[in-house]
Enzyme design. Structure first.
Site, PDB file in Angstrom:
ATOM      1  N   GLY A  46      43.274  -9.738 -16.693  1.00  0.00           N
ATOM      2  CA  GLY A  46      43.061 -10.066 -18.100  1.00  0.00           C
ATOM      3  C   GLY A  46      41.791  -9.414 -18.609  1.00  0.00           C
ATOM      4  N   ASP A  70      45.501  -5.378 -17.112  1.00  0.00           N
ATOM      5  CA  ASP A  70      45.996  -5.945 -18.366  1.00  0.00           C
ATOM      6  C   ASP A  70      47.280  -5.233 -18.757  1.00  0.00           C
ATOM      7  OD1 ASP A  70      44.344  -7.763 -20.662  1.00  0.00           O
ATOM      8  OD2 ASP A  70      46.079  -6.629 -21.401  1.00  0.00           O
ATOM      9  N   HIS A 115      48.202 -16.661 -17.874  1.00  0.00           N
ATOM     10  CA  HIS A 115      48.195 -18.117 -17.704  1.00  0.00           C
ATOM     11  C   HIS A 115      49.600 -18.694 -17.587  1.00  0.00           C
ATOM     12  CE1 HIS A 115      44.030 -17.621 -18.556  1.00  0.00           C
ATOM     13  NE2 HIS A 115      44.194 -17.424 -19.842  1.00  0.00           N
ATOM     14  N   GLU A 140      41.066 -19.392 -13.638  1.00  0.00           N
ATOM     15  CA  GLU A 140      40.451 -20.131 -14.736  1.00  0.00           C
ATOM     16  C   GLU A 140      41.479 -20.438 -15.828  1.00  0.00           C
ATOM     17  OE1 GLU A 140      38.223 -17.195 -17.768  1.00  0.00           O
ATOM     18  OE2 GLU A 140      37.296 -17.250 -15.796  1.00  0.00           O
ATOM     19  N   ASP A 141      41.079 -21.288 -16.744  1.00  0.00           N
ATOM     20  CA  ASP A 141      41.976 -21.796 -17.796  1.00  0.00           C
ATOM     21  C   ASP A 141      43.191 -22.499 -17.193  1.00  0.00           C
ATOM     22  OD1 ASP A 141      40.199 -20.735 -19.593  1.00  0.00           O
ATOM     23  OD2 ASP A 141      41.423 -19.016 -20.143  1.00  0.00           O
TER      24      ASP A 141
END
Length: 223
Positions: A46, A70, A115, A140-141
């Protein structure tokens, strides 16, 4: 104790945009501080505006190689000295293989990509066992594990949270008296840490599990 340098960089950033939850920085520094100033390779899934790639390069130093992944071809514009961007999906084995062909010794993976649950799991299974034996894999997230939009939901099978809960048992397989097989994950994993919206896997080959009793007291004084 972490230096706080990364958080200060973020707060004083006048470079490309970096968007992060503020509480992430304590977690970053807790797990990444030991890599600073070393010739490490980090893969960030990302790229978005490219600001975090520049942040990691600053944080880890001149010897570090920062690799971005990405799906947006425009992200190639964020390449710089010591920073390279690959274009493709994080669940595509071909693009993952291209990254390892050029960077076979990856120390850190930070998944801040789609995600989407199936992507998180696919990336983990392709990458975790190939990064350094003392490396760090951070997602993360992870709050998206509770959001339907990303394939999440509280207690829903197939989310990365539920997947990771199973890995807690796998890490402790040696203590299950044969009910769980000792797996590659068991052998490779030193610890798992769960934070608000973050899951961190610290790798280190597991040694022999044994109980040792020590005492300097004579037998009659031991209690």
């Amino acid at each position: 104790m972490a230096s706080g340098d990364l958080h200060r960089y973020f707060l004083n950033n006048f470079n490309k945009p970096v968007s992060k939850w503020v509480h992430y920085f304590d977690v970053y520094e807790r797990h990444f501080e030991r890599f600073r100033g070393k010739p490490i390779t980090m893969l960030e899934i990302g790229v978005f505006d490219g600001g975090s790639l520049a942040m990691w390069k600053w944080y880890f130093g001149d010897q570090a190689k920062i690799v971005g992944l990405d799906i947006n071809p425009e992200c190639k514009a964020h390449e710089a000295e010591g920073i390279e961007v690959f274009i493709g999906s994080q669940d595509d084995p071909e693009v993952i293989e291209k990254i390892f062909e050029k960077y076979p010794d990856i120390d850190i993976v930070l998944d801040d990509g789609s995600h989407v649950m199936k992507h998180l799991i696919a990336s983990f299974e392709m990458l975790y066992y190939r990064i350094a034996e003392d490396g760090v894999y951070m997602v993360e997230d992870a709050h998206t594990c509770y959001w339907r939009r990303y394939g999440g939901g509280l207690g829903r099978p197939g989310t990365f949270i539920e997947y990771s809960k199973g890995l807690i048992d796998a890490m402790n397989a040696v203590h299950t008296r044969g009910r769980l097989a000792i797996s590659d994950f068991t052998r490779a994993t030193d610890s798992m840490a769960f934070y608000d919206s973050m899951i961190v896997f610290e790798k280190r080959p597991q040694g022999l599990r044994q109980v040792v009793t020590t005492s300097l007291l004579p037998p009659e004084q031991r209690t």
